[in-house]
Write an enzyme that holds these catalytic residues in place. Structure first.
Site, PDB file in Angstrom:
ATOM      1  N   ARG A  70      18.160  27.013  64.932  1.00 30.67           N
ATOM      2  CA  ARG A  70      17.253  27.067  63.788  1.00 30.67           C
ATOM      3  C   ARG A  70      16.816  28.508  63.575  1.00 30.67           C
ATOM      4  O   ARG A  70      16.411  29.192  64.498  1.00 30.67           O
ATOM      5  CB  ARG A  70      16.033  26.185  64.048  1.00 30.67           C
ATOM      6  CG  ARG A  70      15.018  26.168  62.912  1.00 30.67           C
ATOM      7  CD  ARG A  70      13.802  25.338  63.288  1.00 30.67           C
ATOM      8  NE  ARG A  70      14.141  23.934  63.417  1.00 30.67           N
ATOM      9  CZ  ARG A  70      13.504  23.088  64.226  1.00 30.67           C
ATOM     10  NH1 ARG A  70      12.537  23.513  65.004  1.00 30.67           N
ATOM     11  NH2 ARG A  70      13.859  21.820  64.266  1.00 30.67           N
ATOM     12  N   ARG A  93       1.297  22.225  70.789  1.00 29.18           N
ATOM     13  CA  ARG A  93       2.405  21.595  70.078  1.00 29.18           C
ATOM     14  C   ARG A  93       2.871  22.537  68.975  1.00 29.18           C
ATOM     15  O   ARG A  93       2.381  23.647  68.830  1.00 29.18           O
ATOM     16  CB  ARG A  93       1.979  20.254  69.450  1.00 29.18           C
ATOM     17  CG  ARG A  93       2.034  19.041  70.370  1.00 29.18           C
ATOM     18  CD  ARG A  93       3.418  18.717  70.900  1.00 29.18           C
ATOM     19  NE  ARG A  93       4.402  18.375  69.894  1.00 29.18           N
ATOM     20  CZ  ARG A  93       4.600  17.165  69.384  1.00 29.18           C
ATOM     21  NH1 ARG A  93       3.869  16.145  69.771  1.00 29.18           N
ATOM     22  NH2 ARG A  93       5.553  16.953  68.504  1.00 29.18           N
ATOM     23  N   LYS A  94       3.798  22.071  68.152  1.00 34.06           N
ATOM     24  CA  LYS A  94       4.277  22.873  67.035  1.00 34.06           C
ATOM     25  C   LYS A  94       3.168  23.042  65.999  1.00 34.06           C
ATOM     26  O   LYS A  94       2.169  22.314  66.001  1.00 34.06           O
ATOM     27  CB  LYS A  94       5.507  22.239  66.400  1.00 34.06           C
ATOM     28  CG  LYS A  94       5.262  20.915  65.685  1.00 34.06           C
ATOM     29  CD  LYS A  94       6.554  20.406  65.076  1.00 34.06           C
ATOM     30  CE  LYS A  94       6.325  19.080  64.346  1.00 34.06           C
ATOM     31  NZ  LYS A  94       7.567  18.564  63.750  1.00 34.06           N
ATOM     32  N   GLY A 153      15.284   9.714  60.266  1.00 28.82           N
ATOM     33  CA  GLY A 153      15.987   8.878  61.230  1.00 28.82           C
ATOM     34  C   GLY A 153      15.115   8.239  62.277  1.00 28.82           C
ATOM     35  O   GLY A 153      15.549   7.332  62.991  1.00 28.82           O
ATOM     36  N   CYS A 168      10.875  13.950  60.353  1.00 27.24           N
ATOM     37  CA  CYS A 168      11.306  15.263  59.856  1.00 27.24           C
ATOM     38  C   CYS A 168      11.659  15.195  58.374  1.00 27.24           C
ATOM     39  O   CYS A 168      11.590  16.201  57.668  1.00 27.24           O
ATOM     40  CB  CYS A 168      12.515  15.759  60.662  1.00 27.24           C
ATOM     41  SG  CYS A 168      12.139  16.083  62.397  1.00 27.24           S
ATOM     42  N   GLY A 169      12.039  14.020  57.896  1.00 26.27           N
ATOM     43  CA  GLY A 169      12.346  13.839  56.480  1.00 26.27           C
ATOM     44  C   GLY A 169      11.120  13.624  55.618  1.00 26.27           C
ATOM     45  O   GLY A 169      11.249  13.430  54.406  1.00 26.27           O
TER      46      GLY A 169
END
Length: 585
Positions: free
Chosen positions: A131, A245-246, A503, A508-509
């Site tokens: 990424r 975390r992110k 998914g 993430c979508g």
């Protein structure tokens, strides 16, 4: 333990809290928020990390009950793989050698994410997704060609995706190639550093920055400054690499809110105060399997020059005080909930230069009633005689040849620049109007990446899915295209409908912001046998009246989706069955 506590008056927070500061208006008046007392033990405000030899480490007194990821970080500092060239030695090892040691196994499965490398252990053992960092989604033809050259050597295992954070992800990478790839990235002005795990993700901005006739502010300088600060100009910034975390950040520059501020941990919203330009701040937006929350106002405004200091202060407050236990409760909003918004704000103030942070401005520059524009197709720029072309990239997937062609088109018709969007599409800016007709006749635009795709395809987004991602429960990209194609044959709609596929519950979508969202799960067919399915979400909105969608139906087998989507489109979005269309004709 001392019983001394600190009380803060704080607006109550919940996932349904409005995400938007007041819109600029001549009738705007200050309204005192409803407040509640939040008591916080003084000991709770002690920083949980400390600096040791240039890296930030969790203090021993706070290590009880920490999650496995925190233990991996304690066992070995991930940034050493980059900052102390640990990747060079790791890349020389065989996979068999790596698997024989827990430390090196954790290197390839966890710590390499600090370098933007994600091992595809489940579906592509020994291969990695890489990424990039691509602030504001701006890339060049040279960068695009270089990425194409990387994935081309991996044959069918190599491809690239445009992500929902205006970013590139390339696939098929093998470990021995990584040191050379990192050098090549640096040569074309790219980096993959700090783009995974407990780091700050790609800074998002207006994809039309600098060319939009209606933009509020050009977000590119701010996004670039943020990225340079976060990675210390691509040399590595350990001060912000050990977060709980992110963490996501965006700078808003358009009335359209292309940047989706309500789902970011920090969003800069353009606002004027005392005739000074700056930003009101939203904080805490995030998605996770257990909870999704919209960003809330911090009741803070910063002048444009303080974009970096306030980002640093917020990150340090989160780094120092965030929980490191259950990974599902470690995003920044959980800390905001615990301290209260005023308590969290006071911790930010402590970390600001001169310990000062102005209250929010009522003069938000976002026009609340603005109708969100479609950037696909050809549109005039603010620069006279020039236009940009928004190209539809079906579910964001591109191959090496596609990337080379996109680079050629950017050079031949534009200024050698490409813009990526959070809807997984690509914009070619700075096209002389005299070249538009020739561009539109290019085979790539006719065959693959149309500026005018079918209306239901326009808003289609899909995450990686289980083709590559080990966490995904279902295949997404090919299925999203197939279902949409079948639905388009059955009904006609009068406007784009945003349909997002993800998914797994990590979303993430971003299915919760879609008109219709599909989240992968295991379902049961008519014979009660397990099969791939989705939970269906409905009613997510983006823009100034944004809100997250609600669960509409659980556990729908994927094979039964087409009639359900048709029914939803007819009942909720005014779609017309094509058979009826034919009869009326």
């Amino acid at each position: 333990m001392s019983s001394l506590s600190v009380r803060f008056l704080s607006p109550p927070l919940s996932s349904s809290t409005s995400a938007w500061p007041r819109t600029r208006s001549s009738s705007t008046q200050s309204v005192a928020p409803v407040t509640e007392e939040v008591e916080v033990e003084v000991e709770r405000l002690e920083p949980r990390v400390e600096e040791r030899e240039g890296y930030w480490v969790l203090k021993e007194k706070f290590r009880e009950g920490i999650n496995p990821s925190e233990k991996v970080k304690l066992q070995k500092e991930p940034m050493k793989l980059f900052m102390e060239n640990g990747i060079e030695e790791l890349a020389k090892m065989s996979l068999e050698e790596i698997e024989n040691s827990k430390v090196t196994k954790d290197d390839i499965d966890v710590r390499l994410k600090w370098l933007g490398l994600f091992h595809r252990r489940k579906h592509q053992y020994g291969r990695f997704m890489m990424r990039l960092k691509l602030p504001n989604g701006v890339t060049t033809s040279a960068q695009t060609r270089y990425l194409a050259s990387v994935i081309r050597k991996y044959g069918k295992d190599g491809c690239a995706d445009v992500t929902t954070r205006q970013n590139w992800q390339i696939r098929g990478v093998v470990l021995p190639d990584v040191p050379e790839i990192l050098k090549g990235l640096a040569e074309v002005g790219l980096t993959s550093l700090q783009s995974g795990m407990d780091n700050v993700r790609n800074p998002v901005g207006n994809p039309l920055a600098g060319i939009d006739p209606h933009e509020i502010v050009d977000t590119r300088p701010y996004s670039n400054l943020l990225s340079q600060f976060l990675t210390a100009n691509s040399f590595g910034n350990p001060a912000v690499t050990n977060l709980p975390r992110k963490w996501n950040v965006c700078v808003v520059g358009s009335h359209d809110l292309f940047e989706h501020p309500h789902i970011n941990d920090l969003a800069y919203m353009p606002a004027v105060k005392d005739e000074r330009f700056g930003f009101n701040l939203l904080v805490g937006g995030f998605f996770s399997p257990k909870r999704c929350a919209e960003a809330v106002p911090l009741d803070a405004w910063v002048p444009a020059d303080d974009v970096i200091p306030v980002c640093e202060a917020i990150l340090e407050a989160y780094r120092d005080l965030g929980n490191r236990g259950n990974r599902q409760k470690t995003r920044m909003m959980w800390l905001i909930d615990e301290l209260g918004i005023e308590g969290f704000r006071s911790e930010v103030v402590k970390r600001m230069p001169q310990n000062q942070l102005e209250r929010a401005s009522p003069e938000d520059l976002i026009q609340k009633q603005w109708e969100r524009r479609d950037y696909l197709g050809v549109h005039p720029q603010k620069q006279e005689g020039f236009s940009y072309a928004g190209l539809h990239i079906p579910v964001g997937r591109v191959q090496a040849d596609d990337m080379d062609e996109l680079a050629r088109l950017a050079d031949s018709y534009g200024s050698g620049e490409l813009r990526l969007t959070v809807e997984q599409n690509i914009i070619i800016p700075n096209i002389e109007n005299s070249k538009l007709n020739e561009l539109l006749e290019e085979p790539l635009l006719k065959d693959r990446f149309s500026p005018e795709p079918p209306i239901l395809m326009k808003g289609l987004v899909a995450c990686t899915g289980n083709q590559f991602c080990g966490q995904a429960i279902i295949e997404t990209k090919a299925r999203a295209l197939k279902v949409t194609e079948e639905v388009e044959r059955l009904v006609a709609v009068t406007r784009p409908i945003r349909m997002h596929w993800t998914g797994c519950p990590n979303t993430c979508g971003q299915v919760q912001v879609a008109d219709i969202g599909f989240m992968g799960c295991m379902a049961r067919d008519e014979n009660r046998k397990p099969c791939e399915g989705v939970d269906v979400f409905l009613g997510g909105k983006i823009g100034s009246d944004s809100h997250l969608g609600d669960l509409y139906k659980k556990g729908v087998p994927c094979k039964d989706l087409v009639p359900l989507v048709v029914d939803i489109l007819v009942k909720h979005f005014g779609a017309v069955p094509r058979e009826r269309e034919d009869e009326e004709d």
